[in-house]
Scaffold this active site. Structure first.
Site, short mmCIF file in Angstrom:
data_model
loop_
_atom_site.label_atom_id
_atom_site.label_comp_id
_atom_site.label_asym_id
_atom_site.label_seq_id
_atom_site.Cartn_x
_atom_site.Cartn_y
_atom_site.Cartn_z
N MET A 1 0.84 -1.24 -0.02
CA MET A 1 0.11 -0.04 -0.10
C MET A 1 0.78 1.16 -0.09
SD MET A 1 -3.49 -1.15 2.12
CE MET A 1 -2.66 -0.68 3.81
N GLY A 2 2.21 1.10 -0.39
CA GLY A 2 2.90 2.21 -0.35
C GLY A 2 3.61 2.78 0.89
N ALA A 3 3.99 3.94 1.08
CA ALA A 3 4.73 4.34 2.28
C ALA A 3 5.76 3.42 2.84
CB ALA A 3 3.73 4.47 3.34
N HIS B 1 9.16 -3.59 3.50
CA HIS B 1 8.70 -3.59 2.12
C HIS B 1 9.96 -3.94 1.23
CE1 HIS B 1 5.65 -0.58 3.33
NE2 HIS B 1 4.69 -1.79 3.22
N LYS C 1 4.73 -10.13 8.95
CA LYS C 1 4.28 -8.93 9.85
C LYS C 1 2.71 -9.29 9.92
CE LYS C 1 3.68 -4.68 12.01
NZ LYS C 1 2.33 -4.57 11.05
N SER D 1 3.86 0.80 8.20
CA SER D 1 3.62 2.43 7.55
C SER D 1 2.93 3.21 8.67
CB SER D 1 2.88 2.31 6.38
OG SER D 1 3.54 1.47 5.53
N ARG D 2 2.08 2.33 9.44
CA ARG D 2 1.41 3.42 10.45
C ARG D 2 2.15 3.60 11.60
NH1 ARG D 2 -2.73 -0.74 8.70
NH2 ARG D 2 -4.72 0.40 7.91
P1 AMP Z 1 1.44 -2.98 3.74
O1 AMP Z 1 2.07 -1.95 2.48
O2 AMP Z 1 1.47 -2.61 4.96
O3 AMP Z 1 -0.03 -3.37 3.27
O4 AMP Z 1 2.40 -4.07 3.33
C1 AMP Z 1 2.78 -4.69 2.24
C2 AMP Z 1 3.72 -5.97 2.38
O5 AMP Z 1 4.63 -5.48 3.19
C3 AMP Z 1 2.82 -7.11 3.38
O6 AMP Z 1 3.08 -8.29 2.84
C4 AMP Z 1 3.30 -6.84 4.88
O7 AMP Z 1 3.41 -7.94 5.38
C5 AMP Z 1 4.68 -6.63 4.46
N1 AMP Z 1 5.26 -5.96 5.65
C6 AMP Z 1 4.86 -4.61 6.31
N2 AMP Z 1 5.76 -4.53 7.06
C7 AMP Z 1 6.55 -5.41 7.15
C8 AMP Z 1 7.85 -5.63 8.10
N3 AMP Z 1 8.02 -4.77 9.32
N4 AMP Z 1 8.54 -6.79 7.85
C9 AMP Z 1 8.32 -7.53 6.67
N5 AMP Z 1 7.12 -7.34 5.76
C10 AMP Z 1 6.35 -6.20 6.25
#
Ligand code: AMP
Length: 268
Positions: free
Chosen positions: A14-16, A21, A133, A170-171
């Site tokens: 979802m970016g950020a 990532h 995560k 990201s949060r």
């Molecule tokens: P998000 O952008 O938060 O939806 O995450 C996109 C992908 O990155 C998802 O597969 C998450 O599980 C992964 N992700 C987010 N944070 C982490 C982290 N700290 N370590 C490993 N993978 C992550």
């Protein structure tokens, strides 16, 4: 790329973007010749009360990070591209969605599995990498991919943490300095449970209580601190056998954080 027989790696986000990532990009490169990263803040996985409108958007920095990490393709559609007028199809997984996040965010996984199916359809045969995560999300997508016989290999990559142990998210940008310090209670709880498990503790209620204590102290509220089967996500009762998932969701002010560890498999 296809004509040359090159293998595609897919990293949906979802970016950020942060180092978590980018670690997925590096993992994808181990399985593929070229990596595609998608950036889409998917409205379908947010409830009306959640943080869709304030979700961080850092597109230019994300593109620069992709370039630095050797991402070959970035796919960043608009909402109307993914959900044009008349859109009527959803993908819903039962089983592992029934617990944990599924209880507190009842519409969430339907939004995730719908968008990921669309991304898999666009990508075609590939290896897709997801972060542990979001452990339950990874398991739900594994289930869906297998059930729907999609031509995608799903890989789960370990959680990347800050030096103090806080899982990158990201949060985390929403947290004040004080909240960021209190947020460490989650990894504190997960580490305490991991240590007790290593000392031989196998009682589910005891392990859950050990994980919960520091979180209850530091956080404003807890959605769950649960011990569950690491494959089916069914909450465990009685004793843990070889391994078990400890999953946490808790709130600091308006920020909701999640984290987890698999006892018997990793240490946070
Ligand atoms: P998000 O952008 O938060 O939806 O995450 C996109 C992908 O990155 C998802 O597969 C998450 O599980 C992964 N992700 C987010 N944070 C982490 C982290 N700290 N370590 C490993 N993978 C992550």
């Amino acid at each position: 790329m296809r004509l040359e027989g090159r293998r595609l790696g897919l990293v949906p986000t979802m970016g950020a973007l942060h180092e978590g990532h980018l670690s997925l990009v590096h993992e994808a490169k181990r399985h593929a010749d070229d990596v595609a990263l998608t950036i889409f803040v998917n409205p379908a996985q947010f409830a009306p009360t959640e943080d869709l409108s304030k979700y961080p958007r850092t597109f230019d920095a994300d593109l620069a990070a992709c370039e630095r990490s050797g991402v070959a393709f970035v796919f960043a559609p608009q909402t109307a591209d993914m959900y044009p007028p008349g859109f009527s199809t959803h993908v819903e997984v039962s089983g592992p969605t029934a617990f944990l996040e599924g209880v507190f965010r009842p519409e969430h996984f339907r939004g995730v599995t719908t968008i990921v199916t669309k991304l898999f359809g666009l990508a075609g045969e590939c290896t897709a990498v997801f972060g542990r995560k979001d452990y339950q999300q990874w398991k739900v997508i594994e289930r869906m991919t297998s059930d729907l016989m999609l031509p995608v290999r799903v890989v789960g990559h370990p959680t990347v943490r800050e030096e103090g142990g806080l899982a990158l998210s990201s949060r985390n940008r929403y947290l004040s300095a004080d909240e960021r310090a209190r947020a460490l209670a989650i990894v504190g709880g997960l580490r305490a449970a991991t240590a007790e498990f290593a000392r031989g503790e196998r009682d589910v209620a005891t392990l859950a209580a050990i994980a919960k204590a520091p979180i209850a102290e530091a956080f404003d509220s807890i959605d769950y601190v649960a011990v569950a089967d690491a494959d089916s996500l069914v909450p465990l009762e009685g004793r843990v056998h070889e391994r078990a998932l400890v999953a946490v969701a808790a709130r600091l002010g308006t920020t909701r954080l999640i984290d987890n560890v698999v006892l018997g498999e990793e240490s946070p």
